[in-house]
Design a protein around this motif. Structure first.
Motif, PDB file in Angstrom:
ATOM      1  N   SER A 185       6.598   8.383  22.539  1.00  0.00           N
ATOM      2  CA  SER A 185       5.245   8.335  21.983  1.00  0.00           C
ATOM      3  C   SER A 185       5.015   7.044  21.208  1.00  0.00           C
ATOM      4  CB  SER A 185       5.012   9.511  21.020  1.00  0.00           C
ATOM      5  OG  SER A 185       5.223  10.748  21.645  1.00  0.00           O
ATOM      6  N   LEU A 186       3.744   6.674  21.114  1.00  0.00           N
ATOM      7  CA  LEU A 186       3.270   5.692  20.156  1.00  0.00           C
ATOM      8  C   LEU A 186       2.321   6.408  19.206  1.00  0.00           C
ATOM      9  CD1 LEU A 186       2.483   2.678  22.548  1.00  0.00           C
ATOM     10  CD2 LEU A 186       4.546   3.061  21.186  1.00  0.00           C
ATOM     11  N   TYR A 187       2.102   5.835  18.027  1.00  0.00           N
ATOM     12  CA  TYR A 187       1.310   6.508  17.003  1.00  0.00           C
ATOM     13  C   TYR A 187       0.186   5.588  16.529  1.00  0.00           C
ATOM     14  CZ  TYR A 187       5.387   9.563  16.899  1.00  0.00           C
ATOM     15  OH  TYR A 187       6.398  10.410  17.254  1.00  0.00           O
ATOM     16  N   ILE A 188      -1.038   6.115  16.497  1.00  0.00           N
ATOM     17  CA  ILE A 188      -2.142   5.345  15.938  1.00  0.00           C
ATOM     18  C   ILE A 188      -1.968   5.324  14.423  1.00  0.00           C
ATOM     19  CG2 ILE A 188      -4.639   5.126  15.680  1.00  0.00           C
ATOM     20  CD1 ILE A 188      -4.930   6.745  18.266  1.00  0.00           C
ATOM     21  N   ALA A 189      -1.853   4.140  13.871  1.00  0.00           N
ATOM     22  CA  ALA A 189      -1.801   4.013  12.414  1.00  0.00           C
ATOM     23  C   ALA A 189      -3.217   3.850  11.866  1.00  0.00           C
ATOM     24  CB  ALA A 189      -0.931   2.828  12.019  1.00  0.00           C
ATOM     25  N   ASP A 190      -3.948   2.892  12.422  1.00  0.00           N
ATOM     26  CA  ASP A 190      -5.305   2.602  11.961  1.00  0.00           C
ATOM     27  C   ASP A 190      -6.132   2.223  13.185  1.00  0.00           C
ATOM     28  OD1 ASP A 190      -7.251   2.394  10.065  1.00  0.00           O
ATOM     29  OD2 ASP A 190      -6.531   0.528   9.172  1.00  0.00           O
ATOM     30  N   GLY A 191      -7.382   2.641  13.211  1.00  0.00           N
ATOM     31  CA  GLY A 191      -8.247   2.298  14.339  1.00  0.00           C
ATOM     32  C   GLY A 191      -8.448   3.443  15.314  1.00  0.00           C
ATOM     33  N   HIS A 192      -8.612   4.665  14.798  1.00  0.00           N
ATOM     34  CA  HIS A 192      -8.790   5.817  15.679  1.00  0.00           C
ATOM     35  C   HIS A 192     -10.056   5.717  16.527  1.00  0.00           C
ATOM     36  CE1 HIS A 192      -5.578   7.593  13.275  1.00  0.00           C
ATOM     37  NE2 HIS A 192      -5.501   8.570  14.159  1.00  0.00           N
ATOM     38  N   HIS A 193     -11.143   5.231  15.935  1.00  0.00           N
ATOM     39  CA  HIS A 193     -12.390   5.127  16.701  1.00  0.00           C
ATOM     40  C   HIS A 193     -12.297   4.047  17.772  1.00  0.00           C
ATOM     41  CE1 HIS A 193     -13.939   7.376  13.163  1.00  0.00           C
ATOM     42  NE2 HIS A 193     -14.676   7.949  14.095  1.00  0.00           N
ATOM     43  N   ARG A 194     -11.666   2.921  17.431  1.00  0.00           N
ATOM     44  CA  ARG A 194     -11.507   1.865  18.427  1.00  0.00           C
ATOM     45  C   ARG A 194     -10.587   2.320  19.568  1.00  0.00           C
ATOM     46  NH1 ARG A 194      -9.925  -2.826  14.490  1.00  0.00           N
ATOM     47  NH2 ARG A 194     -10.220  -1.178  12.973  1.00  0.00           N
ATOM     48  N   SER A 195      -9.542   3.072  19.225  1.00  0.00           N
ATOM     49  CA  SER A 195      -8.644   3.587  20.258  1.00  0.00           C
ATOM     50  C   SER A 195      -9.390   4.533  21.200  1.00  0.00           C
ATOM     51  CB  SER A 195      -7.466   4.335  19.620  1.00  0.00           C
ATOM     52  OG  SER A 195      -6.680   3.477  18.824  1.00  0.00           O
ATOM     53  N   ALA A 196     -10.134   5.464  20.623  1.00  0.00           N
ATOM     54  CA  ALA A 196     -10.886   6.413  21.445  1.00  0.00           C
ATOM     55  C   ALA A 196     -11.892   5.691  22.320  1.00  0.00           C
ATOM     56  CB  ALA A 196     -11.587   7.432  20.543  1.00  0.00           C
ATOM     57  N   ALA A 197     -12.618   4.757  21.738  1.00  0.00           N
ATOM     58  CA  ALA A 197     -13.637   4.031  22.494  1.00  0.00           C
ATOM     59  C   ALA A 197     -13.028   3.246  23.642  1.00  0.00           C
ATOM     60  CB  ALA A 197     -14.404   3.092  21.566  1.00  0.00           C
ATOM     61  N   ALA A 198     -11.932   2.533  23.363  1.00  0.00           N
ATOM     62  CA  ALA A 198     -11.288   1.727  24.401  1.00  0.00           C
ATOM     63  C   ALA A 198     -10.779   2.595  25.533  1.00  0.00           C
ATOM     64  CB  ALA A 198     -10.152   0.912  23.791  1.00  0.00           C
ATOM     65  N   ALA A 199     -10.143   3.723  25.201  1.00  0.00           N
ATOM     66  CA  ALA A 199      -9.592   4.603  26.228  1.00  0.00           C
ATOM     67  C   ALA A 199     -10.700   5.257  27.035  1.00  0.00           C
ATOM     68  CB  ALA A 199      -8.704   5.661  25.580  1.00  0.00           C
ATOM     69  N   LEU A 200     -11.770   5.684  26.384  1.00  0.00           N
ATOM     70  CA  LEU A 200     -12.863   6.355  27.090  1.00  0.00           C
ATOM     71  C   LEU A 200     -13.593   5.403  28.030  1.00  0.00           C
ATOM     72  CD1 LEU A 200     -14.216   8.605  24.193  1.00  0.00           C
ATOM     73  CD2 LEU A 200     -12.992   9.356  26.245  1.00  0.00           C
ATOM     74  N   VAL A 201     -13.765   4.151  27.617  1.00  0.00           N
ATOM     75  CA  VAL A 201     -14.393   3.171  28.508  1.00  0.00           C
ATOM     76  C   VAL A 201     -13.486   2.904  29.712  1.00  0.00           C
ATOM     77  CG1 VAL A 201     -15.127   0.767  28.751  1.00  0.00           C
ATOM     78  CG2 VAL A 201     -15.822   2.080  26.753  1.00  0.00           C
ATOM     79  N   GLY A 202     -12.181   2.804  29.477  1.00  0.00           N
ATOM     80  CA  GLY A 202     -11.259   2.629  30.596  1.00  0.00           C
ATOM     81  C   GLY A 202     -11.347   3.782  31.583  1.00  0.00           C
ATOM     82  N   ALA A 203     -11.420   5.015  31.050  1.00  0.00           N
ATOM     83  CA  ALA A 203     -11.542   6.192  31.917  1.00  0.00           C
ATOM     84  C   ALA A 203     -12.858   6.185  32.682  1.00  0.00           C
ATOM     85  CB  ALA A 203     -11.412   7.460  31.079  1.00  0.00           C
ATOM     86  N   GLU A 204     -13.931   5.762  32.028  1.00  0.00           N
ATOM     87  CA  GLU A 204     -15.232   5.635  32.701  1.00  0.00           C
ATOM     88  C   GLU A 204     -15.140   4.682  33.892  1.00  0.00           C
ATOM     89  OE1 GLU A 204     -18.498   6.118  29.072  1.00  0.00           O
ATOM     90  OE2 GLU A 204     -18.078   4.164  29.950  1.00  0.00           O
ATOM     91  N   LYS A 205     -14.543   3.537  33.657  1.00  0.00           N
ATOM     92  CA  LYS A 205     -14.445   2.526  34.707  1.00  0.00           C
ATOM     93  C   LYS A 205     -13.622   3.025  35.892  1.00  0.00           C
ATOM     94  CE  LYS A 205     -15.214  -1.639  31.942  1.00  0.00           C
ATOM     95  NZ  LYS A 205     -16.284  -2.158  32.829  1.00  0.00           N
TER      96      LYS A 205
END
Length: 415
Positions: free
Chosen positions: A205-225
């Motif tokens: 595993s990797l762990y989000i330390a800071d930037g939960h919204h940016r992580s979610a946004a980046a992953a969701l856009v990747g999934a959209e594409k």
């Protein structure tokens, strides 16, 4: 296993990095960004907070603002203020605060690892904030700013990083405002790239330390594409998003403190008496008093500091949430005594990052803005990882990481 890949970073030339780099978009408001950018047309604020290019008061969510971000991103590239590397590679980003240095590896993190829970989170996200960052990623087709991950300590990676740290960095500067040192190295050697990829593949595993919204946004856009591409294969660049990954033991988590506007109708004496039910209360006088251990809190009230030590039985050491001081203080002080039920929405409470020190808590009470302040002992990275591993979520406003990542050192394009 954690899937990562190198990428062709878009970066400022060495002589322009201090013109381009900036603080993250979410640690300052529009007017602060406008003031920091000043007349510097190369400031990354023109991309990450482009409302500064419009009349004061323009909403950061205005459709024109997102379009301006794209226009400015293209301008930076056409003017040579940002240049894409020719080769896929990793990068090392080091930050030094108060004599302590932490070293992060800048990688392409795998979207599916986020979606499947191999990249673990410890905070809830708000959909409105996710959508804002999703718009920014979509319209620029790039991760302009990185997210901040932690990984379990790894001797092989530490040895590699220290080898690079002994060489001259690509970037090396003291940032304005925070005055912390920031350094940056490029890892282009194929053997080193393979070692990094292979070592991450051993991590569950990797762990989000800071930037939960940016992580979610980046992953969701990747999934959209991926869904929008009928020829999707799984190796496209949009399947990855930019993250800076630090060894967990190196990270510094500061206290995240509370200030409250009133005592819920109680007098100071009644409030202290109510506290004594669940805490051992001791007056420490007028000098700043910082909690020295878990389950101890510092209260500032009527010009005096108090130590509050949670009594046995008020917390559960076997519960990864129940043992947290943010949970203890939320349950037994903010909720039970002061009637503050929702830390995210109640206007009677505010939060102060530990970098500002106890003096900021004292100032806000002494000037009459707030009635009392509560200082907490910092959460540990191990506690965060334990909570993420257990599938639980941290209480709101529990962690404050310093130093913050500077933006503009490297950017990841999704195509």
């Amino acid at each position: 296993m954690a899937v990562i890949k190198p990428f062709k970073g878009i970066r400022p030339p060495k002589n322009l990095v201090e013109k381009v780099e900036s603080r993250p978009y979410d640690v300052l408001d529009s007017e602060e960004a406008r003031a920091e950018a000043g007349d510097n047309e190369m400031s990354l604020y023109h991309i990450i907070k482009p409302e500064i290019d419009f009349e004061p008061g323009t909403s950061e969510y205005d459709a024109r603002v997102y379009d301006k971000a794209v226009e400015n991103f293209n301008k930076f590239q056409s003017n040579g203020w940002l240049v894409q590397d020719d080769k896929e590679q990793y990068y090392i980003y080091a930050q030094t605060m108060n004599g302590k240095t932490q070293y992060g590896l800048v990688v392409g993190a795998y979207v599916n690892d986020y979606l499947e829970g191999n990249i673990k989170k410890h905070e809830l996200t708000r959909r409105d904030k996710e959508e804002d960052r999703m718009k920014h990623v979509r319209i620029n087709n790039a991760n302009i700013e990185p997210v901040f991950f932690a990984y379990p300590d790894n001797k092989e990676l530490d040895t590699l990083i220290m080898r690079y740290a002994a060489t001259e960095p690509e970037y090396d500067f003291i940032a304005p405002v925070d005055r912390f040192r920031h350094q940056f190295w490029v890892i282009s050697d194929d053997n080193d790239i393979k070692l990094i990829t292979d070592e991450f593949a051993k991590m569950p595993s990797l762990y989000i330390a800071d930037g939960h919204h940016r992580s979610a946004a980046a992953a969701l856009v990747g999934a959209e594409k991926a869904k929008q591409n009928p020829a999707h294969k799984g190796d496209e660049e949009y399947n990855y998003f930019m993250a800076v990954c630090f060894q967990a033991s190196q990270l510094t988590i500061l206290d995240y403190n509370r200030v409250v506007k009133d005592l819920n109708g109680l007098s100071s004496e009644e409030f202290l008496e109510a506290l004594s039910k669940n805490f051992t209360v001791e007056c420490k006088g007028e000098d700043n008093y910082k909690p020295g251990k878990l389950h101890e809190f510092s209260l500032y009230l009527d010009g005096k500091w108090y130590s509050l030590v949670a009594k046995d039985g008020t917390y559960d050491n076997t519960n990864p949430i129940g043992v947290l001081d943010v949970d203890i203080s939320s349950r037994l002080i903010l909720d039970e005594i002061l009637g503050i039920k929702d830390l995210r929405s109640d206007k009677r409470i505010d939060f102060v990052g530990g970098l500002r020190g106890l003096g900021e808590l004292k100032r806000r009470v002494d000037n009459g803005e707030m009635r009392m302040a509560l200082a907490l002992y910092p959460v540990t990275m191990q506690q965060i990882m334990d909570i993420a591993d257990s599938g639980n979520i941290m209480p709101p406003k529990a962690t404050w990481f310093e130093p913050k990542l500077r933006s503009g050192l490297v950017i990841h394009k999704l195509a």
